[in-house]
Motif scaffolding. Structure first.
Motif, short mmCIF file in Angstrom:
data_model
loop_
_atom_site.label_atom_id
_atom_site.label_comp_id
_atom_site.label_asym_id
_atom_site.label_seq_id
_atom_site.Cartn_x
_atom_site.Cartn_y
_atom_site.Cartn_z
N UNK A 100 0.82 -1.21 0.00
CA UNK A 100 0.00 0.00 0.00
C UNK A 100 0.85 1.25 0.00
N UNK A 101 0.44 2.25 -0.77
CA UNK A 101 0.86 3.63 -0.55
C UNK A 101 -0.21 4.28 0.32
N UNK A 102 0.20 5.00 1.35
CA UNK A 102 -0.74 5.76 2.17
C UNK A 102 -0.21 7.18 2.30
N UNK A 103 -1.06 8.15 2.04
CA UNK A 103 -0.64 9.56 2.01
C UNK A 103 -0.88 10.24 3.37
N UNK A 111 -7.93 5.32 8.73
CA UNK A 111 -7.78 4.08 7.96
C UNK A 111 -6.58 3.28 8.47
N UNK A 112 -5.49 3.96 8.76
CA UNK A 112 -4.30 3.28 9.29
C UNK A 112 -4.64 2.52 10.58
N UNK A 113 -5.42 3.15 11.44
CA UNK A 113 -5.83 2.47 12.68
C UNK A 113 -6.68 1.24 12.37
N UNK A 114 -7.59 1.36 11.41
CA UNK A 114 -8.47 0.25 11.06
C UNK A 114 -7.69 -0.90 10.42
N UNK A 115 -6.58 -0.61 9.76
CA UNK A 115 -5.78 -1.64 9.09
C UNK A 115 -5.04 -2.55 10.06
N UNK A 116 -5.03 -2.21 11.32
CA UNK A 116 -4.28 -2.99 12.31
C UNK A 116 -4.80 -4.41 12.44
N UNK A 117 -6.00 -4.69 11.93
CA UNK A 117 -6.55 -6.04 11.96
C UNK A 117 -6.05 -6.91 10.80
N UNK A 125 4.72 5.10 3.11
CA UNK A 125 3.97 6.32 3.44
C UNK A 125 4.89 7.53 3.57
N UNK A 126 4.35 8.69 3.24
CA UNK A 126 5.05 9.95 3.49
C UNK A 126 4.42 10.68 4.66
N UNK A 127 3.71 9.94 5.52
CA UNK A 127 3.12 10.50 6.72
C UNK A 127 3.79 9.90 7.95
N UNK A 128 4.50 10.73 8.69
CA UNK A 128 5.12 10.29 9.94
C UNK A 128 4.06 9.79 10.91
N UNK A 129 2.90 10.44 10.91
CA UNK A 129 1.83 10.06 11.83
C UNK A 129 1.25 8.69 11.47
N UNK A 130 1.08 8.41 10.19
CA UNK A 130 0.61 7.09 9.76
C UNK A 130 1.63 6.01 10.15
N UNK A 131 2.91 6.28 9.88
CA UNK A 131 3.96 5.33 10.24
C UNK A 131 3.96 5.05 11.74
N UNK A 132 3.72 6.09 12.52
CA UNK A 132 3.73 5.96 13.97
C UNK A 132 2.58 5.08 14.46
N UNK A 133 1.47 5.11 13.74
CA UNK A 133 0.32 4.27 14.09
C UNK A 133 0.61 2.80 13.82
N UNK A 134 1.35 2.52 12.75
CA UNK A 134 1.45 1.15 12.23
C UNK A 134 2.77 0.42 12.51
N UNK A 135 3.83 1.15 12.85
CA UNK A 135 5.16 0.52 12.80
C UNK A 135 5.36 -0.59 13.83
#
Length: 259
Positions: A100-103, A111-117, A125-135
């Motif tokens: 996935x690319x996520x912006x 959406x990033x939070x919902x993908x945790x399942x 991703x080019x979003x530090x906040x998205x990376x922080x949710x998922x890493x």
């Protein structure tokens, strides 16, 4: 363009129509047109401004700026119910084992939070906040780009970002945006962020657009592309007729989340 039904409050919908027709209209004129007190108008304008539907001014209201987006801190606390429902549908739509690319954006963070399942995702991703949710998810490989980190939204931009993105081919791009025009032009606010999204669009097999209903009725200044290139739209309300026509003509999947 009709704004009836946008908020579910007939008076506020009429207020939006008056603002859009006039560009700017005073509290007194709005009160006279709508048959309420100026105190009620001020409360309505405050509420609509927080939703990003009108711009609040001293003594009245104007159209939302097409140049400056609503503050990130406001956007991340508005339309939470809608964004949560959209995020849940997209998480169900994405197959395990996808790249996935996520912006950048508040909607994609939901959406990033919902993908945790999900399982076995590779996320660029080019979003530090998205990376922080998922890493921290051991089922995911999270790849971030190198560039300039923006304080106001955690986005990463710059020429090196685009060069890096060009090394990948993603199964899905997940993005939001600032606005969609009646003739299907995709718009956003920041030319640097748009450049990154364009690179991701060019290197994605399937392009997913996640937008709440307000994006059909606002404006932005930077052209991102054409709705005709999008594979699937996830939203919380059926789009206006002009946009529905484009969706049908181009056989774009439309998913309307149940709230």
């Amino acid at each position: 363009m009709s704004y009836i039904g946008l908020t579910g409050n007939p008076r506020q919908d009429k207020l939006i129509s008056l603002v859009m027709a006039n560009g700017y209209i005073s509290n007194e004129e709005l009160a006279a047109n709508l048959g309420v007190t100026t105190q009620t108008i001020r409360r309505d304008i405050r509420s609509l401004s927080e939703q990003g539907l009108v711009s609040r001014h001293h003594g009245g209201a104007g159209r939302v700026s097409s140049i400056v987006n609503t503050e990130f801190s406001i956007r991340e606390t508005t339309h939470i119910k809608e964004k949560t429902a959209i995020a849940k549908q997209i998480a169900e739509y994405i197959p395990d084992g996808s790249t996935l690319f996520i912006t950048i954006g508040t909607t994609v963070e939901f959406i990033a939070k919902a993908l945790e399942t999900k399982s076995n995702l590779r996320i660029i991703t080019n979003s530090h906040r998205v990376a922080n949710i998922l890493y921290q998810n051991k089922n995911f490989e999270v790849i971030t780009v190198g560039g300039i980190l923006r304080a106001h939204n955690g986005g990463i931009i710059g020429p090196d970002v685009i060069s890096f993105i060009n090394n990948f081919r993603a199964d899905y791009l997940i993005t939001s945006l600032g606005a969609i025009t009646a003739d299907g032009v995709l718009l956003d606010f920041d030319i640097n962020e748009v450049a990154v999204v364009k690179a991701m669009l060019d290197h994605s097999r399937n392009k997913i657009l996640a937008i709440d209903h307000t994006k059909f009725h606002t404006s932005a200044a930077v052209e991102l592309g054409s709705l005709a290139t999008i594979s699937a739209i996830f939203t919380d309300c059926p789009p206006p007729n002009s946009i529905m026509k484009i969706i049908k003509e181009n056989k774009i999947e439309l998913h309307v989340a149940e709230l």
